[in-house]
Design an enzyme around this catalytic site. Structure first.
Site, PDB file in Angstrom:
ATOM      1  N   LYS A  50       1.056  -1.354   0.212  1.00 39.33           N
ATOM      2  CA  LYS A  50      -0.115   0.280  -0.042  1.00 39.33           C
ATOM      3  C   LYS A  50       0.915   1.267  -0.201  1.00 39.33           C
ATOM      4  O   LYS A  50       1.040   2.334  -0.395  1.00 39.33           O
ATOM      5  CB  LYS A  50      -1.165  -0.030   1.218  1.00 39.33           C
ATOM      6  N   VAL A  68      -5.542  -3.033   0.560  1.00 42.43           N
ATOM      7  CA  VAL A  68      -5.577  -2.488   0.969  1.00 42.43           C
ATOM      8  C   VAL A  68      -7.397  -3.591   2.191  1.00 42.43           C
ATOM      9  O   VAL A  68      -7.738  -4.237   1.306  1.00 42.43           O
ATOM     10  CB  VAL A  68      -6.888  -1.738   0.493  1.00 42.43           C
ATOM     11  N   LYS A  86      -3.480   3.511   2.638  1.00 42.85           N
ATOM     12  CA  LYS A  86      -5.229   2.608   1.444  1.00 42.85           C
ATOM     13  C   LYS A  86      -6.310   3.583   1.336  1.00 42.85           C
ATOM     14  O   LYS A  86      -6.696   3.108   0.338  1.00 42.85           O
ATOM     15  CB  LYS A  86      -5.399   1.993   3.148  1.00 42.85           C
TER      16      LYS A  86
END
Ligand code: HSE
Length: 428
Positions: A105, A132, A205
């Site tokens: 991420k 995520v 995220k």
């Protein structure tokens, strides 16, 4: 049967989860998809630490270039993390004509743009479902399931560590540090837990989700980030008294003025909102879209098996489209929305002052609120105990963040409160 040859770079926790699924569900995957997934290389700089899962037929090596030069390898799985070598690996893999699957991420949020561009140029894919919310198929939901719907907002509890800490502080009255230690022991905190508790993991995220939800580029540096380290236990309990649960929320919203809000901050969530019941290390994402309206996605956002599931799904997806004429990186951008500054947002607010218990304090504070057009929704003042101040808790109706900040600045300058008022946003 179509054979798909893989190279895994990063033989750590998630890597082991991926290997376990490849071995245990080999038959299931073949029957369901007609694909034979074969792991040919496992690359890691540490070849000696014993792991609890092995893939006997794979070559264990510390030379990733060997895998990139092997024409049989179709997809490189990057599970090393970080924004340094991982970048080089993905770049070289794409240049070598490989598809890439990653759960990284930080890399995608901070440096993803040139990699996605390169993937497009090379007609290769980057799968990033695991980046995520671990096992929750949230990327696929936005990209595929909601491909025909307009998304207005994404509200997520996307960091398991902070959700675990806040749950334990509320339900077991645990101290912040004790709860963090437990999260680290259970294995879902980042190696550097600052990323979790200061909100940066959640910011990575939500930047990724905002990009695909609104098909626009998000400058990660402009994401507003506030973690949970400055919260007090009393805020958690005051929130409860007011009918809310305190959560670390990651928020992406497309406002009517065509600007996007992308932020991470603690927020008071009404206790009857679905996100309020997302407890412990679980993640939950609430999406508001035009046709489906509200939909909630819930599950485990970290760990070897949940994230491994997401990685395997990407490998299968890529193997399928590789055999078709459709090539997509699944990060399609055609909008050019501006990002909204935090001062320009509007919200309801919870404000806690440590107020000196003397006459005129409340009327001066309410006078300043009125000067900035802030309408008060409720006021609670607790009786004095041993301290020379009393907690004064106010909630407001919708107000401009700029105005509430100015009001707090003015109040701080007067001799009515100890320190600055603590501000927490409230969501409806
Ligand atoms: N540290 C992260 C969390 C792991 O607590 O959610 C998953 O990204």
């Amino acid at each position: 049967m179509s054979k798909n040859v893989l190279a895994l770079v990063g033989y750590g926790t998630i890597g082991c989860g991926v290997i376990e699924i490849l071995l245990k569900n080999k038959d299931l995957i073949q029957k369901r998809t007609g694909l034979e997934l074969v792991l040919k290389y496992i690359v890691d700089k540490d070849l000696t630490t014993p792991r609890n899962v092995q893939y006997p037929s794979a070559k264990l090596t510390n030379d990733y270039k060997e895998a990139l030069m092997d024409e049989e390898v179709n997809t490189v799985i990057e599970l090393i993390g970080g924004t340094g070598f991982a970048y080089t690996l993905i770049e070289e893999s794409l240049k070598a004509g490989k598809n890439v699957v990653t759960a990284n991420k930080a890399l995608l949020a901070e440096k993803g743009a040139p990699l996605f561009k390169l993937a497009q140029e090379k007609s290769k894919a980057i799968g990033f479902e695991g980046s995520v919310c671990g096992g929750i198929p949230i990327i696929r939901t936005i990209n595929d399931s909601l491909a025909g719907d307009n998304i207005q907002s994404v509200y997520g509890i996307v960091n398991g560590t902070t959700n675990y800490i806040l749950t334990k502080m509320l339900e077991e009255k645990l101290d912040f540090k004790v709860a963090l230690k437990q999260a680290q022991k259970l294995g879902f905190a980042e190696a550097d837990p600052t990323l979790d508790i200061e909100g940066y993991d959640a910011a990575h995220k939500i930047a990724i989700l905002a990009e695909i939800a609104f098909n626009t580029e998000i400058d990660y540096q402009k994401v507003y980030v506030e973690g949970i380290t400055r919260l007090e236990l009393s805020d958690i309990h005051n929130a409860q008294e007011l009918g809310y649960v305190l959560k670390l929320l990651a928020i992406a919203k497309l406002d009517p003025d065509n600007t996007v809000e992308v932020r991470v901050n603690p927020a008071l969530v009404p206790e009857d909102n679905q996100l309020a019941s997302v407890r412990n290390e679980f993640n939950g994402v609430l999406i508001e879209s035009s046709f489906l309206t509200n939909s909630l996605y819930y599950g485990r956002g970290a760990g070897a098996r949940p994230t491994g599931t997401a990685v395997i799904a990407d490998i299968i997806d890529i193997a399928k489209f590789n055999n078709s004429s459709v090539k997509t990186t699944k990060r399609i951008q055609f909008n050019h929305y501006k990002m909204k500054e935090i001062g320009d947002i509007e919200s309801r607010y919870y404000v806690r002052f440590n107020a000196f218990d003397k006459s005129g304090v409340l009327s001066h504070i309410t006078g300043i609120f009125s000067k900035y057009d802030i309408s008060i929704a409720s006021v609670i003042q607790k009786e004095r105990s041993i301290s020379d101040t009393v907690p004064l808790i106010m909630t407001t109706h919708m107000a401009k963040e700029k105005n509430i900040t100015s009001a707090l600045n003015d109040i701080e300058k007067l001799d009515f409160t100890k320190g600055r008022g603590k501000l927490i946003r409230i969501i409806e």
